[in-house]
Design a protein around this motif. Structure first.
Motif, PDB file in Angstrom:
ATOM      1  N   TRP A  38      -5.075 -11.339   6.219  1.00  0.00           N
ATOM      2  CA  TRP A  38      -6.192 -10.630   5.573  1.00  0.00           C
ATOM      3  C   TRP A  38      -5.869 -10.177   4.147  1.00  0.00           C
ATOM      4  CZ3 TRP A  38      -3.942  -6.037   4.659  1.00  0.00           C
ATOM      5  CH2 TRP A  38      -3.082  -5.490   5.612  1.00  0.00           C
ATOM      6  N   LEU A  39      -4.662 -10.381   3.678  1.00  0.00           N
ATOM      7  CA  LEU A  39      -4.311  -9.965   2.317  1.00  0.00           C
ATOM      8  C   LEU A  39      -5.200 -10.629   1.265  1.00  0.00           C
ATOM      9  CD1 LEU A  39      -0.413  -9.850   2.356  1.00  0.00           C
ATOM     10  CD2 LEU A  39      -1.986  -7.941   2.222  1.00  0.00           C
ATOM     11  N   LYS A  40      -5.605 -11.865   1.515  1.00  0.00           N
ATOM     12  CA  LYS A  40      -6.437 -12.588   0.551  1.00  0.00           C
ATOM     13  C   LYS A  40      -7.810 -11.941   0.381  1.00  0.00           C
ATOM     14  CE  LYS A  40      -8.004 -15.835   4.049  1.00  0.00           C
ATOM     15  NZ  LYS A  40      -7.082 -16.060   5.122  1.00  0.00           N
ATOM     16  N   ASN A  41      -8.181 -11.048   1.291  1.00  0.00           N
ATOM     17  CA  ASN A  41      -9.485 -10.387   1.236  1.00  0.00           C
ATOM     18  C   ASN A  41      -9.431  -9.032   0.530  1.00  0.00           C
ATOM     19  OD1 ASN A  41     -10.663 -12.513   2.707  1.00  0.00           O
ATOM     20  ND2 ASN A  41      -9.991 -11.598   4.617  1.00  0.00           N
ATOM     21  N   LEU A  42      -8.266  -8.617   0.051  1.00  0.00           N
ATOM     22  CA  LEU A  42      -8.148  -7.350  -0.665  1.00  0.00           C
ATOM     23  C   LEU A  42      -8.806  -7.472  -2.035  1.00  0.00           C
ATOM     24  CD1 LEU A  42      -4.438  -6.490   0.190  1.00  0.00           C
ATOM     25  CD2 LEU A  42      -6.495  -5.462   1.182  1.00  0.00           C
ATOM     26  N   THR A  43      -9.303  -6.348  -2.555  1.00  0.00           N
ATOM     27  CA  THR A  43      -9.952  -6.362  -3.861  1.00  0.00           C
ATOM     28  C   THR A  43      -9.168  -5.510  -4.858  1.00  0.00           C
ATOM     29  OG1 THR A  43     -11.372  -4.482  -3.264  1.00  0.00           O
ATOM     30  CG2 THR A  43     -12.242  -6.689  -2.840  1.00  0.00           C
ATOM     31  N   ASP A  44      -9.422  -5.742  -6.141  1.00  0.00           N
ATOM     32  CA  ASP A  44      -8.819  -4.989  -7.252  1.00  0.00           C
ATOM     33  C   ASP A  44      -7.305  -5.150  -7.339  1.00  0.00           C
ATOM     34  OD1 ASP A  44     -11.330  -3.978  -8.043  1.00  0.00           O
ATOM     35  OD2 ASP A  44     -11.182  -2.379  -6.561  1.00  0.00           O
ATOM     36  N   CYS A  45      -6.812  -6.324  -6.948  1.00  0.00           N
ATOM     37  CA  CYS A  45      -5.367  -6.557  -7.015  1.00  0.00           C
ATOM     38  C   CYS A  45      -5.101  -8.053  -7.026  1.00  0.00           C
ATOM     39  CB  CYS A  45      -4.667  -5.919  -5.819  1.00  0.00           C
ATOM     40  SG  CYS A  45      -5.136  -6.665  -4.236  1.00  0.00           S
ATOM     41  N   SER A  46      -3.883  -8.398  -7.374  1.00  0.00           N
ATOM     42  CA  SER A  46      -3.429  -9.772  -7.190  1.00  0.00           C
ATOM     43  C   SER A  46      -2.432  -9.767  -6.041  1.00  0.00           C
ATOM     44  CB  SER A  46      -2.781 -10.322  -8.467  1.00  0.00           C
ATOM     45  OG  SER A  46      -1.637  -9.578  -8.793  1.00  0.00           O
ATOM     46  N   LYS A  94      -5.868  -3.755   7.166  1.00  0.00           N
ATOM     47  CA  LYS A  94      -6.453  -4.098   5.868  1.00  0.00           C
ATOM     48  C   LYS A  94      -7.053  -2.850   5.225  1.00  0.00           C
ATOM     49  CE  LYS A  94     -10.102  -6.783   3.712  1.00  0.00           C
ATOM     50  NZ  LYS A  94     -11.351  -6.061   3.644  1.00  0.00           N
ATOM     51  N   SER A  95      -7.717  -2.026   6.016  1.00  0.00           N
ATOM     52  CA  SER A  95      -8.341  -0.800   5.493  1.00  0.00           C
ATOM     53  C   SER A  95      -7.307   0.147   4.901  1.00  0.00           C
ATOM     54  CB  SER A  95      -9.123  -0.089   6.595  1.00  0.00           C
ATOM     55  OG  SER A  95     -10.193  -0.888   7.034  1.00  0.00           O
ATOM     56  N   GLU A  96      -6.166   0.290   5.576  1.00  0.00           N
ATOM     57  CA  GLU A  96      -5.118   1.179   5.072  1.00  0.00           C
ATOM     58  C   GLU A  96      -4.541   0.685   3.750  1.00  0.00           C
ATOM     59  OE1 GLU A  96      -3.274   2.998   9.203  1.00  0.00           O
ATOM     60  OE2 GLU A  96      -2.662   0.996   8.570  1.00  0.00           O
ATOM     61  N   VAL A  97      -4.319  -0.619   3.649  1.00  0.00           N
ATOM     62  CA  VAL A  97      -3.766  -1.178   2.422  1.00  0.00           C
ATOM     63  C   VAL A  97      -4.795  -1.097   1.308  1.00  0.00           C
ATOM     64  CG1 VAL A  97      -2.804  -3.252   1.350  1.00  0.00           C
ATOM     65  CG2 VAL A  97      -2.147  -2.646   3.689  1.00  0.00           C
ATOM     66  N   GLN A  98      -6.059  -1.420   1.613  1.00  0.00           N
ATOM     67  CA  GLN A  98      -7.109  -1.337   0.594  1.00  0.00           C
ATOM     68  C   GLN A  98      -7.281   0.101   0.117  1.00  0.00           C
ATOM     69  OE1 GLN A  98      -9.041  -4.109  -0.779  1.00  0.00           O
ATOM     70  NE2 GLN A  98      -9.145  -2.445  -2.258  1.00  0.00           N
ATOM     71  N   GLU A  99      -7.167   1.061   1.015  1.00  0.00           N
ATOM     72  CA  GLU A  99      -7.264   2.472   0.632  1.00  0.00           C
ATOM     73  C   GLU A  99      -6.143   2.850  -0.341  1.00  0.00           C
ATOM     74  OE1 GLU A  99      -6.865   6.831   2.724  1.00  0.00           O
ATOM     75  OE2 GLU A  99      -7.872   5.251   3.856  1.00  0.00           O
ATOM     76  N   ALA A 100      -4.934   2.352  -0.090  1.00  0.00           N
ATOM     77  CA  ALA A 100      -3.812   2.626  -1.005  1.00  0.00           C
ATOM     78  C   ALA A 100      -4.071   1.995  -2.375  1.00  0.00           C
ATOM     79  CB  ALA A 100      -2.506   2.108  -0.403  1.00  0.00           C
ATOM     80  N   ILE A 101      -4.647   0.805  -2.395  1.00  0.00           N
ATOM     81  CA  ILE A 101      -4.998   0.153  -3.648  1.00  0.00           C
ATOM     82  C   ILE A 101      -6.058   0.973  -4.389  1.00  0.00           C
ATOM     83  CG2 ILE A 101      -6.145  -1.875  -4.659  1.00  0.00           C
ATOM     84  CD1 ILE A 101      -4.811  -3.478  -2.312  1.00  0.00           C
ATOM     85  N   ASP A 102      -7.090   1.393  -3.673  1.00  0.00           N
ATOM     86  CA  ASP A 102      -8.161   2.176  -4.270  1.00  0.00           C
ATOM     87  C   ASP A 102      -7.635   3.487  -4.848  1.00  0.00           C
ATOM     88  OD1 ASP A 102      -9.866   0.151  -3.478  1.00  0.00           O
ATOM     89  OD2 ASP A 102     -10.647   1.241  -1.735  1.00  0.00           O
ATOM     90  N   GLU A 103      -6.726   4.123  -4.129  1.00  0.00           N
ATOM     91  CA  GLU A 103      -6.136   5.369  -4.627  1.00  0.00           C
ATOM     92  C   GLU A 103      -5.335   5.132  -5.905  1.00  0.00           C
ATOM     93  OE1 GLU A 103      -3.920   7.295  -1.523  1.00  0.00           O
ATOM     94  OE2 GLU A 103      -5.705   7.539  -0.272  1.00  0.00           O
ATOM     95  N   ALA A 104      -4.611   4.011  -5.950  1.00  0.00           N
ATOM     96  CA  ALA A 104      -3.834   3.687  -7.152  1.00  0.00           C
ATOM     97  C   ALA A 104      -4.768   3.442  -8.341  1.00  0.00           C
ATOM     98  CB  ALA A 104      -2.950   2.469  -6.888  1.00  0.00           C
ATOM     99  N   VAL A 105      -5.874   2.750  -8.085  1.00  0.00           N
ATOM    100  CA  VAL A 105      -6.850   2.498  -9.150  1.00  0.00           C
ATOM    101  C   VAL A 105      -7.447   3.811  -9.637  1.00  0.00           C
ATOM    102  CG1 VAL A 105      -9.120   1.504  -9.655  1.00  0.00           C
ATOM    103  CG2 VAL A 105      -7.436   0.139  -8.436  1.00  0.00           C
ATOM    104  N   MET A 106      -7.847   4.645  -8.725  1.00  0.00           N
ATOM    105  CA  MET A 106      -8.492   5.913  -9.093  1.00  0.00           C
ATOM    106  C   MET A 106      -7.510   6.894  -9.698  1.00  0.00           C
ATOM    107  SD  MET A 106     -11.549   5.252  -8.557  1.00  0.00           S
ATOM    108  CE  MET A 106     -12.324   6.813  -8.815  1.00  0.00           C
ATOM    109  N   GLY A 107      -6.237   6.723  -9.425  1.00  0.00           N
ATOM    110  CA  GLY A 107      -5.221   7.595 -10.006  1.00  0.00           C
ATOM    111  C   GLY A 107      -5.156   7.473 -11.522  1.00  0.00           C
ATOM    112  N   GLY A 108      -5.723   6.405 -12.054  1.00  0.00           N
ATOM    113  CA  GLY A 108      -5.721   6.205 -13.487  1.00  0.00           C
ATOM    114  C   GLY A 108      -6.794   6.999 -14.216  1.00  0.00           C
ATOM    115  N   PHE A 109      -7.656   7.652 -13.470  1.00  0.00           N
ATOM    116  CA  PHE A 109      -8.744   8.425 -14.094  1.00  0.00           C
ATOM    117  C   PHE A 109      -8.315   9.833 -14.410  1.00  0.00           C
ATOM    118  CE2 PHE A 109     -11.379   5.158 -12.091  1.00  0.00           C
ATOM    119  CZ  PHE A 109     -12.118   4.795 -13.189  1.00  0.00           C
TER     120      PHE A 109
END
Length: 109
Positions: A38-46, A94-109
């Motif tokens: 399911w990693l290929k379905n993550l968003t906002d990352c490579s 997948k939800s847990e990993v995507q949440e960590a990605i989202d938090e990292a993205v939002m941490g830039g604000f």
């Protein structure tokens, strides 16, 4: 209100242009049955995949102690790590990993 919204949208895209989140998936050929598909379905990352059985130096460099291991990097710095359980299966969802990605993205604000 509309100007504020446009400002926030612009800020979001500006932060995302300069913030790079990379997800590195470490596994070994002998554990292919437990690849995290399911990693290929993550968003906002490579997403990058590595087989430590073909390149053992990666195991040492990234301190991989169990496979599969998923490591999130923000601008080259590790921000989160998810490791398999004792049966060599990824316990993170997948939800847990995507949440960590989202938090990292939002941490830039």
């Amino acid at each position: 209100m509309k100007k504020l919204f446009l400002l926030l949208v612009g800020l979001f895209f500006t932060v995302n242009c300069y913030t790079q989140i990379t997800v590195k998936h470490f596994n070994a050929a002998w554990n292919n049955a437990n690849n995290v598909s399911w990693l290929k379905n993550l968003t906002d990352c490579s997403v990058k995949y590595y087989d430590i059985s073909k390149d053992p130096a990666l195991q040492k460099k990234y301190k991989v102690v169990v496979v599969p291991t998923i490591v999130l990097f923000l601008d080259g710095e590790e921000v989160e790590r998810f490791q398999a359980d004792i049966s060599f299966k990824m316990s993170a969802t997948k939800s847990e990993v995507q949440e960590a990605i989202d938090e990292a993205v939002m941490g830039g604000f």
